[in-house]
Design a protein around this motif. Structure first.
Motif, short mmCIF file in Angstrom:
data_model
loop_
_atom_site.label_atom_id
_atom_site.label_comp_id
_atom_site.label_asym_id
_atom_site.label_seq_id
_atom_site.Cartn_x
_atom_site.Cartn_y
_atom_site.Cartn_z
N THR A 141 62.48 9.18 54.00
CA THR A 141 63.49 8.45 53.24
C THR A 141 64.06 7.30 54.07
OG1 THR A 141 64.07 10.47 52.03
CG2 THR A 141 65.65 8.66 51.97
N SER A 142 64.33 7.57 55.34
CA SER A 142 64.92 6.54 56.21
C SER A 142 63.96 5.39 56.45
CB SER A 142 65.33 7.17 57.55
OG SER A 142 66.30 8.16 57.36
N ALA B 79 63.58 16.73 48.76
CA ALA B 79 64.60 17.01 49.76
C ALA B 79 65.68 17.93 49.20
CB ALA B 79 65.22 15.70 50.26
N THR C 63 61.07 14.93 55.56
CA THR C 63 61.43 14.28 54.30
C THR C 63 62.54 13.26 54.51
OG1 THR C 63 60.82 16.30 53.10
CG2 THR C 63 62.13 14.67 51.91
N GLN C 64 63.54 13.63 55.27
CA GLN C 64 64.62 12.70 55.58
C GLN C 64 64.12 11.50 56.38
OE1 GLN C 64 67.32 15.37 57.53
NE2 GLN C 64 68.33 15.99 55.62
N LYS D 138 63.40 17.76 57.65
CA LYS D 138 63.52 16.71 58.65
C LYS D 138 62.51 15.59 58.39
CE LYS D 138 63.27 16.03 63.66
NZ LYS D 138 63.04 16.70 64.97
#
Length: 358
Positions: A171-172, A140, A167-168, A165
């Motif tokens: 992560t979330s 990221a 990748t985020q 997006k």
């Protein structure tokens, strides 16, 4: 046992007395015969009459005795029949309880093994997430640097923004996945999400895979309030359902998946999302266990049967629900219920007052 022996002993004594009285009553016939003989020598008809009376009275005590004995035997037979019925009922009760205990024992054994599997899975996931998040954060960060370096190239920037997006999103979802496996309620602070946006993102993510298999993805969205569920959780649940539907529809003609955001009509009601397909549906044998771990319709080893379990666990963390129902016309329909967000900046009180603000 002792009571039974005492009862039998008393019964034997009573029978002996009755037999003695029977013999004594039978002996009374002899005096009558003697009297008949004496009278018959003087007046023959009277002797014959007394002799006939003696013959008639001779079996009477025996008949009375056997009648009473027959009644007693019938009463004992009726009591024995009733006792047999009671014993059968008790035996059936014991068999039923034994069956229930066996089922409960088997269920407890399955639950114990399942808990052990989930414990191992949670431990593995915790270690995996730790190792997974580090390179994900590096990726990221590197994408953000590339965005800054290539900001003049719009085509490359569009691809990089999509990669960032996703990748985020990874992560979330990784941050809440472990909580879902542990059945822990999320304690993070988040903004109320827009369901339609989550559905559109999930469809876009699944569209390449669906197109390669000849499956059409259709979105039918109505206007609804924001929901009190993180955007990435809604997206993960819908992505999982879409992935299952696409897998079930492979090599089928006119394969179609509908994602429907139901119209919102009642203030305070749940926001309903339906993911439907025209595939084979879910077999009756596993419908009652769909949302349990390690239950899968797939015959291969590529699926562990955790998708629906994780979806239900994620939704449960935020007071959401998911259920299965057969689709009219054939196929499967998964209904997702999301709690609406009350009084947010994006969707204020008008959703719960029956009208819209200007």
């Amino acid at each position: 046992m002792s009571k039974t022996r005492e009862y039998d002993a008393g019964t034997n004594q009573s029978k002996q007395r009755e037999r003695l009285l029977l013999w004594l009553s039978g002996c009374l016939v002899f005096p009558i015969l003697g009297l008949a003989y004496w009278i018959g020598q003087r007046y023959l008809p009277a002797g014959i009459l007394l002799s006939g009376l003696a013959v008639v009275l001779a079996p009477l005590p025996a008949l009375i005795y056997f009648r009473r004995d027959c009644r007693r035997l019938l009463a004992r037979a009726a009591a024995s029949d009733e006792e047999v019925v009671q014993l059968k009922l008790q035996l059936d009760t014991v068999r039923y309880r034994t069956s229930r205990l066996r089922e409960e024992l088997q269920a407890a054994d399955r639950q114990a093994r399942l808990s052990h599997q989930l414990t191992l899975l949670g431990q593995f996931t915790a270690g995996f997430m730790h190792e997974f998040n580090n390179p994900l954060a590096i990726v990221a960060g590197r994408i953000e640097v590339l965005l800054e370096e290539r900001k003049e190239d719009r085509a490359i920037c569009a691809d990089l923004e999509q990669m960032l997006k996703e990748t985020q999103y990874m992560t979330s979802i990784a941050s809440t996945l472990l909580q879902a496996l542990r059945r822990e309620r999320g304690g993070e602070v988040f903004d109320a999400s827009v369901p339609q946006k989550s559905l559109e993102d999930a469809l876009e993510a699944q569209r390449p895979s669906a197109s390669s298999r000849g499956v059409k993805l259709l979105l039918e969205a109505s206007e609804v309030p924001r929901v009190d569920v993180p955007e990435h959780v809604v997206g993960e649940v819908v992505r999982g359902l879409l992935s299952n539907a696409v897998e079930a529809l492979k090599e089928r003609a006119n394969a179609t998946v509908w994602v429907r955001l139901e119209p919102y009509r009642t203030a305070g009601a749940r926001v309903v999302v339906k993911v439907e397909d025209n595939g084979p549906g879910v077999p009756d044998s596993i419908r009652g266990h769909l949302f349990e771990p390690f239950v899968s319709q797939s015959t291969g080893r590529e699926r562990l049967g955790l998708g629906l379990f994780l979806a239900a666990s994620l939704l449960d963390m935020y007071d959401g629900r998911i259920r299965y129902e057969p689709r009219d016309g054939g196929g499967a329909s998964f209904v997702v219920e999301l709690p609406p967000a009350r009084f947010t900046r994006g969707q204020p009180y008008h959703w719960f007052a029956g009208g819209k603000t200007e």
